[in-house]
Scaffold this active site. Structure first.
Site, mmCIF file in Angstrom:
data_model
loop_
_atom_site.group_PDB
_atom_site.id
_atom_site.type_symbol
_atom_site.label_atom_id
_atom_site.label_comp_id
_atom_site.label_asym_id
_atom_site.label_seq_id
_atom_site.Cartn_x
_atom_site.Cartn_y
_atom_site.Cartn_z
ATOM 1 N N SER A 44 24.609 105.206 10.247
ATOM 2 C CA SER A 44 24.277 104.438 9.050
ATOM 3 C C SER A 44 24.960 103.070 9.014
ATOM 4 O O SER A 44 24.563 102.209 8.239
ATOM 5 C CB SER A 44 24.621 105.211 7.779
ATOM 6 O OG SER A 44 26.018 105.309 7.629
ATOM 7 N N LYS A 81 31.144 102.958 4.560
ATOM 8 C CA LYS A 81 30.107 102.049 4.062
ATOM 9 C C LYS A 81 30.699 100.660 3.847
ATOM 10 O O LYS A 81 31.900 100.459 3.913
ATOM 11 C CB LYS A 81 29.516 102.556 2.737
ATOM 12 C CG LYS A 81 28.903 103.936 2.799
ATOM 13 C CD LYS A 81 27.699 103.989 3.672
ATOM 14 C CE LYS A 81 27.182 105.430 3.780
ATOM 15 N NZ LYS A 81 26.263 105.612 4.858
#
Length: 173
Positions: A44, A81
Site C-alpha cells: 500500500s 501510511k
C-alpha cells in the site's frame, strides 16, 4: 595469596556480568521508548516502500507533519501510511488533485487517486487529535478513506529511514 587471586577473578566476572546486564537494559529502553525496527507489510506504500522492507520507527517523534510517514496501531494491527490531513483541515481529492481547505496542494506520492471528500466520513474538518492518512499506492491502500480518521494516540511514531534491504538503505521521502 590464592585467596586474593580467586577474589580478583570473582570481581572481574561480576564486572563482566554487570556490563552485559546494563547493555541489555539499555537495549530494552531504546527499543521501548526511542527507536525500534518495523517491517512493511503489503504494497500500500509502493513505490516509496516495498513489502518486507525494514524501517526504523522513531517512537519519540509524536509531532506529526503533513506528508510524513507514520506507523499506526489500529485495530490491533500495525499499518504504515502517509499523513495527508491535519486537525482543522478539510480534505478532498478531485481529478487526482489534493485540495486542503479548497486550496490545491501538490504531492508527489501518487499518480491516481479516486475522488474523495472528507464529508463522506461525516466531517467538515478533521477534529483535534485526529489525522487523515493514506497509502502512496492509492488504488489498493486501506487508509482513512475506508477505516476513518486516525486518533493521535494510535500513532506510534514516524519513520524516515530504511535499514533493509541494503539497496534501499538510507533516508526515505
Amino acid at each position: 595469596m590464592p585467596y586474593f587471586i580467586e577474589r580478583d577473578k570473582i570481581v572481574k566476572k561480576a564486572q563482566e556480568i554487570l556490563f552485559y546486564i546494563i547493555l541489555i537494559i539499555l537495549v530494552i529502553i531504546i527499543r521501548a521508548y526511542i527507536i525500534t525496527p518495523v517491517r512493511v507489510d503489503g504494497s500500500s506504500m509502493s513505490p516509496t516502500l516495498n513489502n518486507n522492507q525494514i524501517l526504523l520507527l522513531k517512537k519519540f517523534d509524536k509531532k506529526v507533519k503533513r506528508f510524513e510517514i507514520v506507523v499506526i496501531e489500529h485495530d490491533y494491527s500495525r499499518i504504515i501510511k502517509r499523513v495527508i490531513g491535519l486537525p482543522g483541515e478539510h480534505i478532498k481529492y478531485v481529478d487526482n488533485t489534493l485540495y486542503i481547505n479548497n486550496q490545491i496542494v501538490l504531492e508527489n506520492f501518487s499518480k491516481t487517486t479516486s475522488d474523495f471528500d472528507l464529508s463522506s466520513l461525516g466531517y467538515d474538518v478533521i477534529p483535534e487529535g485526529y489525522y487523515f492518512v493514506m497509502g502512496d499506492n492509492r488504488n489498493i491502500s486501506l487508509d482513512s478513506r475506508t477505516i476513518g480518521l486516525i486518533k493521535e494516540d494510535e500513532i506510534l511514531g514516524t519513520t524516515s529511514f530504511s535499514i533493509y534491504p541494503f539497496n534501499r538503505f538510507g533516508f526515505i521521502e
